[in-house]
Scaffold this motif. Structure first.
Motif, PDB file in Angstrom:
ATOM      1  N   ARG A  26      48.981 -11.302  -6.981  1.00  0.00           N
ATOM      2  CA  ARG A  26      48.310 -10.964  -5.726  1.00  0.00           C
ATOM      3  C   ARG A  26      48.460 -12.103  -4.712  1.00  0.00           C
ATOM      4  O   ARG A  26      48.568 -11.874  -3.514  1.00  0.00           O
ATOM      5  N   ALA A  27      48.493 -13.343  -5.216  1.00  0.00           N
ATOM      6  CA  ALA A  27      48.651 -14.517  -4.346  1.00  0.00           C
ATOM      7  C   ALA A  27      50.114 -14.814  -4.036  1.00  0.00           C
ATOM      8  O   ALA A  27      50.418 -15.760  -3.314  1.00  0.00           O
ATOM      9  N   VAL A  47      59.399 -16.481 -15.893  1.00  0.00           N
ATOM     10  CA  VAL A  47      58.044 -16.181 -15.440  1.00  0.00           C
ATOM     11  C   VAL A  47      57.531 -14.951 -16.180  1.00  0.00           C
ATOM     12  O   VAL A  47      58.302 -14.136 -16.687  1.00  0.00           O
ATOM     13  N   ILE A  48      56.225 -14.867 -16.235  1.00  0.00           N
ATOM     14  CA  ILE A  48      55.566 -13.762 -16.924  1.00  0.00           C
ATOM     15  C   ILE A  48      55.040 -12.804 -15.863  1.00  0.00           C
ATOM     16  O   ILE A  48      54.350 -13.221 -14.933  1.00  0.00           O
ATOM     17  N   GLU A  49      55.345 -11.529 -16.013  1.00  0.00           N
ATOM     18  CA  GLU A  49      54.868 -10.506 -15.086  1.00  0.00           C
ATOM     19  C   GLU A  49      54.126  -9.428 -15.855  1.00  0.00           C
ATOM     20  O   GLU A  49      54.466  -9.123 -17.001  1.00  0.00           O
ATOM     21  N   VAL A  50      53.148  -8.835 -15.209  1.00  0.00           N
ATOM     22  CA  VAL A  50      52.372  -7.751 -15.808  1.00  0.00           C
ATOM     23  C   VAL A  50      53.133  -6.442 -15.627  1.00  0.00           C
ATOM     24  O   VAL A  50      53.623  -6.140 -14.538  1.00  0.00           O
ATOM     25  N   GLU A  51      53.228  -5.681 -16.698  1.00  0.00           N
ATOM     26  CA  GLU A  51      53.841  -4.356 -16.636  1.00  0.00           C
ATOM     27  C   GLU A  51      52.898  -3.398 -15.899  1.00  0.00           C
ATOM     28  O   GLU A  51      51.678  -3.507 -16.008  1.00  0.00           O
ATOM     29  N   GLU A  52      53.486  -2.454 -15.189  1.00  0.00           N
ATOM     30  CA  GLU A  52      52.693  -1.472 -14.440  1.00  0.00           C
ATOM     31  C   GLU A  52      51.743  -0.711 -15.370  1.00  0.00           C
ATOM     32  O   GLU A  52      50.625  -0.382 -14.987  1.00  0.00           O
ATOM     33  N   ILE A  68      44.329 -10.973 -16.280  1.00  0.00           N
ATOM     34  CA  ILE A  68      43.652 -11.207 -15.004  1.00  0.00           C
ATOM     35  C   ILE A  68      44.313 -12.368 -14.267  1.00  0.00           C
ATOM     36  O   ILE A  68      44.583 -12.283 -13.060  1.00  0.00           O
ATOM     37  N   ALA A  69      44.597 -13.462 -14.982  1.00  0.00           N
ATOM     38  CA  ALA A  69      45.250 -14.616 -14.360  1.00  0.00           C
ATOM     39  C   ALA A  69      46.617 -14.229 -13.806  1.00  0.00           C
ATOM     40  O   ALA A  69      47.002 -14.649 -12.707  1.00  0.00           O
TER      41      ALA A  69
END
Length: 149
Positions: free
Chosen positions: A50-51, A97-102, A43-44
């Motif tokens: 999103r920001a 950086v950490i990114e969320v996978e689709e 979520i974070a």
């Protein structure tokens, strides 16, 4: 002296909503073999994306109240599960950086989407002035909770 009055009823209702949302999130974590902190991390990360903000492991750990070792273990676990990836920063290539996978986003929408849809439908029943009041109340309570530690 403890607060009294109709405002307290709303505060208790907010607490009940918070508990229900926590239980819903816990069921998601359990269903997909995750720790509740994993869900909070995702979520974070999605909120940061999103920001338009890049999220380093250090920033993620600070947001979750984790030390460096705990954050590394968390990111490693999420990466092994295919939920996140480590990439070079867009603005500073030296940073990771950490990114969320689709795949993780799709999983979240499949589970939380119906609840989000119902909440949006409820909000559409209010006019803009009422939604502004709800937004203001929730932002103020969030700020109060963040400063209560």
């Amino acid at each position: 002296m403890q607060p009294q009055g109709p405002e307290l009823e709303i505060v208790h209702l907010l607490r009940a909503v918070t508990v229900e949302l926590g239980l819903h999130s816990g069921r998601f974590a359990q269903r997909y073999g995750m720790h509740p902190t994993d869900v909070r991390a995702l979520i974070a990360l999605m909120d940061a994306a999103r920001a338009g903000a890049e999220m380093t492991a250090g920033r993620l750990g600070a947001a979750l109240g984790l030390n460096s070792a705990g954050t590394t273990a968390l990111v490693d676990r999420l990466e092994r599960a295919g939920h996140v990836r480590r990439v070079r920063g867009g603005t500073d290539r030296r940073r990771v950086v950490i990114e969320v996978e689709e795949r993780a986003v799709e999983l979240g929408w499949a589970y939380f989407g119906p609840l989000i849809g119902r909440a949006v439908d409820v909000l559409r029943g209010y006019d803009e002035r009422e939604r502004a009041a709800i937004r203001g109340f929730l932002e103020a309570v969030r700020e109060a909770a963040a400063g209560a530690g």
